[in-house]
Design a protein around this motif. Structure first.
Motif, PDB file in Angstrom:
ATOM      1  N   ASP A 176       0.864  -1.181   0.000  1.00  0.00           N
ATOM      2  CA  ASP A 176       0.000   0.000   0.000  1.00  0.00           C
ATOM      3  C   ASP A 176       0.900   1.230   0.000  1.00  0.00           C
ATOM      4  OD1 ASP A 176      -2.361  -1.472   0.052  1.00  0.00           O
ATOM      5  OD2 ASP A 176      -2.343  -1.611   2.239  1.00  0.00           O
ATOM      6  N   ASN A 207       1.312   5.678  -0.915  1.00  0.00           N
ATOM      7  CA  ASN A 207       0.681   6.980  -1.075  1.00  0.00           C
ATOM      8  C   ASN A 207       1.621   7.800  -1.959  1.00  0.00           C
ATOM      9  OD1 ASN A 207       0.352  10.018   0.127  1.00  0.00           O
ATOM     10  ND2 ASN A 207      -1.566   8.910  -0.029  1.00  0.00           N
ATOM     11  N   THR A 257       2.251  11.565  -3.574  1.00  0.00           N
ATOM     12  CA  THR A 257       1.862  12.964  -3.449  1.00  0.00           C
ATOM     13  C   THR A 257       2.607  13.793  -4.481  1.00  0.00           C
ATOM     14  OG1 THR A 257       3.586  13.536  -1.851  1.00  0.00           O
ATOM     15  CG2 THR A 257       1.503  12.701  -0.961  1.00  0.00           C
ATOM     16  N   ASP A 293      -2.803  13.955  -4.070  1.00  0.00           N
ATOM     17  CA  ASP A 293      -2.270  12.715  -3.519  1.00  0.00           C
ATOM     18  C   ASP A 293      -3.229  11.581  -3.850  1.00  0.00           C
ATOM     19  OD1 ASP A 293      -4.036  12.131  -1.012  1.00  0.00           O
ATOM     20  OD2 ASP A 293      -3.409  14.201  -0.736  1.00  0.00           O
ATOM     21  N   GLN A 294      -2.664  10.407  -3.909  1.00  0.00           N
ATOM     22  CA  GLN A 294      -3.436   9.225  -4.291  1.00  0.00           C
ATOM     23  C   GLN A 294      -2.893   8.023  -3.538  1.00  0.00           C
ATOM     24  OE1 GLN A 294      -6.089   9.132  -6.531  1.00  0.00           O
ATOM     25  NE2 GLN A 294      -6.336   7.054  -5.810  1.00  0.00           N
ATOM     26  N   THR A 295      -3.791   7.281  -2.904  1.00  0.00           N
ATOM     27  CA  THR A 295      -3.423   6.032  -2.257  1.00  0.00           C
ATOM     28  C   THR A 295      -3.685   4.913  -3.252  1.00  0.00           C
ATOM     29  OG1 THR A 295      -4.023   6.931  -0.107  1.00  0.00           O
ATOM     30  CG2 THR A 295      -3.886   4.544  -0.273  1.00  0.00           C
ATOM     31  N   THR A 344      -2.485   0.491  -4.311  1.00  0.00           N
ATOM     32  CA  THR A 344      -1.785  -0.747  -3.994  1.00  0.00           C
ATOM     33  C   THR A 344      -0.876  -1.060  -5.176  1.00  0.00           C
ATOM     34  OG1 THR A 344      -3.629  -1.541  -2.660  1.00  0.00           O
ATOM     35  CG2 THR A 344      -2.053  -3.187  -3.440  1.00  0.00           C
TER      36      THR A 344
END
Length: 174
Positions: free
Chosen positions: A21, A23, A25, A40-42, A44
Motif C-alpha cells: 500500500d 501513497n 503525493t 495525492d493518491q493512495t 496498492t
C-alpha cells in the motif's frame, strides 16, 4: 487566466515479492516556494512496475513566455507506511501555443515572431562536451540580440541545455 487542470502519471517500482500500500503525493510550488496545487493518491502497488495517476487544479497559473519564463517546481513523493521511499523534482511551466496559416504563431494567444538559430551539439574546439557555463553565456548573448527560439539539430543535446532554454525563455524545436 483561469484555472487549468493537470494530470500526472507516476511510475512506481515495487521490488517486494508482495503488494504494498503506497501513497503518492505531488506538490506544485511557485517561484516563491508556495504550494500552488497539491494532489495525492493512495494505491496498492503490485510486485514489479505499476502506475499511479494524479490530477490537480491550478488556479490562475502564471504562464511561461519568452519574456517571462515562469517555471514551477513539481515535487513528487512516494510513501510506504508513511515513510518516504522515493522523491523526484522537476521544473514545469504552463503555456498555450498554436499556428495559424494566415496569422502565424501564437504563444498564450499573443502573436509572436519566431527569431531563432540552429544549434548543433558542439562548441568548436570543445567538441560535444560543452560545459553548462558556455551554453549559458551563448544563450545570454542570443537573448540580448533578440533571439527567442532555437532548433536543436542532429544529435541529442545535454539535459541542462533544455533546462537553460526553459529558464531563460527560449522556444525549442528538437
Amino acid at each position: 487566466k483561469e484555472a487549468v487542470s493537470a494530470q500526472l502519471t507516476v511510475s512506481v517500482q515495487n521490488k517486494r515479492a508482495t503488494a504494498a500500500d503506497i501513497n503518492v503525493t505531488a506538490d506544485l510550488l511557485d517561484a516563491k516556494g508556495k504550494v500552488a496545487a497539491h494532489a495525492d493518491q493512495t494505491a496498492t502497488a503490485a510486485p514489479g512496475a505499476s502506475e499511479v495517476k494524479l490530477a490537480f487544479i491550478i488556479k490562475n497559473p502564471m504562464l511561461w513566455s519568452v519574456e517571462q519564463p515562469m517555471l514551477y517546481t513539481l515535487r513528487t513523493s512516494v510513501l510506504v507506511n508513511g515513510k518516504q521511499t522515493g522523491q523526484h523534482t522537476e521544473r514545469v511551466g504552463f503555456r498555450t501555443f498554436r499556428f495559424d496559416a494566415d496569422k502565424g504563431f501564437f504563444l498564450n494567444d499573443v502573436g509572436l515572431k519566431l527569431k531563432g538559430v540552429c544549434f548543433h551539439d558542439d562548441a568548436g574546439a570543445l567538441g560535444s562536451a560543452v560545459p553548462k557555463a558556455v551554453w549559458q553565456r551563448r544563450l545570454q548573448t542570443l537573448k540580448e540580440l533578440g533571439c527567442n527560439s532555437i532548433r536543436m539539430s542532429h544529435n541529442p543535446h545535454q539535459d541542462y541545455l533544455y533546462d537553460l532554454c526553459d529558464e531563460m525563455g527560449f522556444l525549442v524545436q528538437d
